[in-house]
Scaffold this active site. Structure first.
Site, short mmCIF file in Angstrom:
data_model
loop_
_atom_site.label_atom_id
_atom_site.label_comp_id
_atom_site.label_asym_id
_atom_site.label_seq_id
_atom_site.Cartn_x
_atom_site.Cartn_y
_atom_site.Cartn_z
CG PHE A 102 -1.59 1.39 1.43
CD1 PHE A 102 -2.90 1.54 1.02
CD2 PHE A 102 -0.93 2.50 1.96
CE1 PHE A 102 -3.56 2.77 1.15
CE2 PHE A 102 -1.58 3.74 2.09
CZ PHE A 102 -2.89 3.85 1.69
CD GLU A 103 5.02 2.59 -2.11
OE1 GLU A 103 4.85 2.57 -3.34
OE2 GLU A 103 6.14 2.59 -1.59
CB ILE A 104 -1.32 7.40 -1.09
CG1 ILE A 104 -2.46 6.36 -1.08
CG2 ILE A 104 -1.74 8.65 -1.85
CD1 ILE A 104 -3.72 6.84 -0.36
#
Ligand code: GDP
Ligand code: NAG
Ligand code: MG
Length: 426
Positions: free
Chosen positions: A313-315
């Site tokens: 998960f990455e933003i």
């Protein structure tokens, strides 16, 4: 004849009235697009503070209705017996899921996948769409080291509410660089296989980690965007995302974000920190003075404590990854060959990059984005958040405050108070 027409007209009127009432009833429970929930400290931490009321967005769903509510009160079961077909609105699914008001960021979802990942990525997409993107309609970029087949494109583009783009990765971004000694790399894989190190014998996993570390953000399709949200197959989103995280990042000067952090498996990165120290020496100009070294090291940089943000998960901000600072960082590591002579993951690479090159205030922890990737869950701490966001995760599964999580260190480094109720999940 005439009576027939009158009856027919009456029937149509009645049907239209029924549809309007059903529309009104169904829209009355639509999500409101609001600001993220803030604690006193202004951090997105969970517990709603006492008097703080939900602030409606400038243009709420209620005010955008352009017709009057009927004066007679009716209950929906009155209409249940009426035929619902043909429904003239059928196909206009957005009618019941109107786009969120406000501006859109220059942003995309991005997924690296194989054709064989289709049904697992379909599950992930469906959840991202249901919980967020059906109201925001951001694009989705799919990347693969082989061409995507028609089945993959057809299913994924039917699920994504924004535009979909499919890119094939150039060979130089998915192969052994010229300076790698192939024989040495082969022996490492054999040795790791014997020691049963997860993915230790895999070539493709190493290409994947190197690609995610240094190349995904410079793919031609990704050059069109400033922000990305990475989504992997088989992940879950457990709560509504009731605001735009991209916009949150922009408005709050964030460049990188996470939901789960943990200790890396040391066998995969024995010499990673040596390369990092070399980079620090060669490029002191890139090291931010308010960096997150305290998150990464317990002895002021001498050794790595293995803490990293979980990068499935990455933003984050693509222009930061495309900066000279990050590219110099990646190239220093890449030259040392640890993607192949060991099995460096993109998670510690991104994390150390963010930890050293960014101001520590530019890294954000999204408590309110509930997430699962095997085998860990991030379920928001704070019951009021979970109720408000219609979460379906089991709070006792929350990994944040367990012994193997590094999120505690992130809070300590920043001087944040831990959200109310954290002790029950430790
Ligand atoms: N195109 C392509 N994608 C891959 C390959 N290996 C892994 N991926 C993708 O890379 C990401 C990470 O792989 P995954 O198997 O989930 O690894 P894990 O999360 O570390 O267990 C996922 O998005 C996968 O779909 C590969 O050989 N080719
Ligand atoms: C989006 O960002 C990219 C990368 O910064 C830039 O090249 C592009 O012009 C931007 N597009 C819009 C519509 O602002
Ligand atoms: Mg995965």
């Amino acid at each position: 004849m005439a009576t027939g027409n009158v009856r027919y007209a009456r029937y149509i009127l009645f049907a239209v009235f029924g549809i309007v009432v059903i529309y009104l009833i169904s829209t009355s429970s639509l999500p409101q697009y609001t600001e993220p929930i803030k604690s006193n400290a202004g951090q997105l931490l969970g517990g709603l503070t006492g008097g703080e009321k939900e602030k409606p967005a400038q243009e709420t769903i209620a005010t955008s209705r352009h017709f009057e509510a009927p004066t007679t009160t009716t209950t929906s079961h009155t209409y249940a017996a009426e035929p619902t077909s043909p429904n003239p609105k059928y196909g206009e699914v957005n009618e019941l899921s109107p786009p969120a008001p406000g501006e859109r960021m220059n942003a995309t979802f991005v997924t690296l996948a194989r054709n064989s990942d289709l049904w697992e990525i379909a599950r992930s997409i469906r959840q991202v769409e249901d919980r967020f993107n059906r109201n925001y309609n951001y694009d989705w970029v799919f990347l693969n080291d082989k061409p995507f087949d028609d089945a993959f494109k057809k299913v994924t583009s039917s699920l994504v509410s924004g535009k979909t783009h499919y890119g094939e990765i150039a060979e130089e971004h998915w192969s052994f660089p010229s300076w790698i000694d192939q024989e040495k790399a082969r022996q490492v894989r054999e040795d790791m296989a014997q020691r049963k190190i997860i993915y230790g014998d895999s070539i493709s996993y190493r290409h994947m980690c190197r690609f995610e570390s240094g190349f995904f953000f410079r793919q031609p399709l990704m050059m069109n965007y400033e922000w990305y949200w990475r989504v992997e197959p088989s992940v879950e989103l457990f709560c509504d995302v009731h605001y735009d995280p991209f916009k949150f990042m922009r408005d709050n000067k964030k460049k990188y974000s996470f939901v789960i952090s943990l200790y890396e498996y040391v066998e995969t990165i024995p010499t990673l920190w040596d390369s990092v120290k070399k980079f620090i020496k060669q490029h002191p100009e890139h090291i931010h003075k308010d960096n997150s070294m305290k998150f990464l090291s317990d002895d002021n940089g001498d050794t790595y404590n293995k803490c990293h943000f979980w990068s499935n998960f990455e933003i984050g901000n693509l222009n930061w990854l495309r900066s000279k600072a990050y590219i110099d960082f990646f190239e220093t590591l890449d030259k040392d060959g640890g993607f192949f002579y060991e099995r460096w993951g993109d998670a510690p690479v991104h994390s150390i990059g963010a930890g050293l090159l960014l101001d520590k205030s530019e890294i954000h922890f999204f408590n309110d984005i509930a997430y699962y990737h095997v085998p860990f869950t991030h379920c928001p701490t704070g019951e009021d958040v979970r109720v408000k966001l219609k979460c379906h995760c089991d709070p006792s599964q929350n990994f944040d405050w367990k012994g193997y999580s590094c999120t505690n260190r992130f809070f300590e480094m920043n001087g944040y108070d831990k959200p109310k109720g954290w002790e029950e999940q430790a």
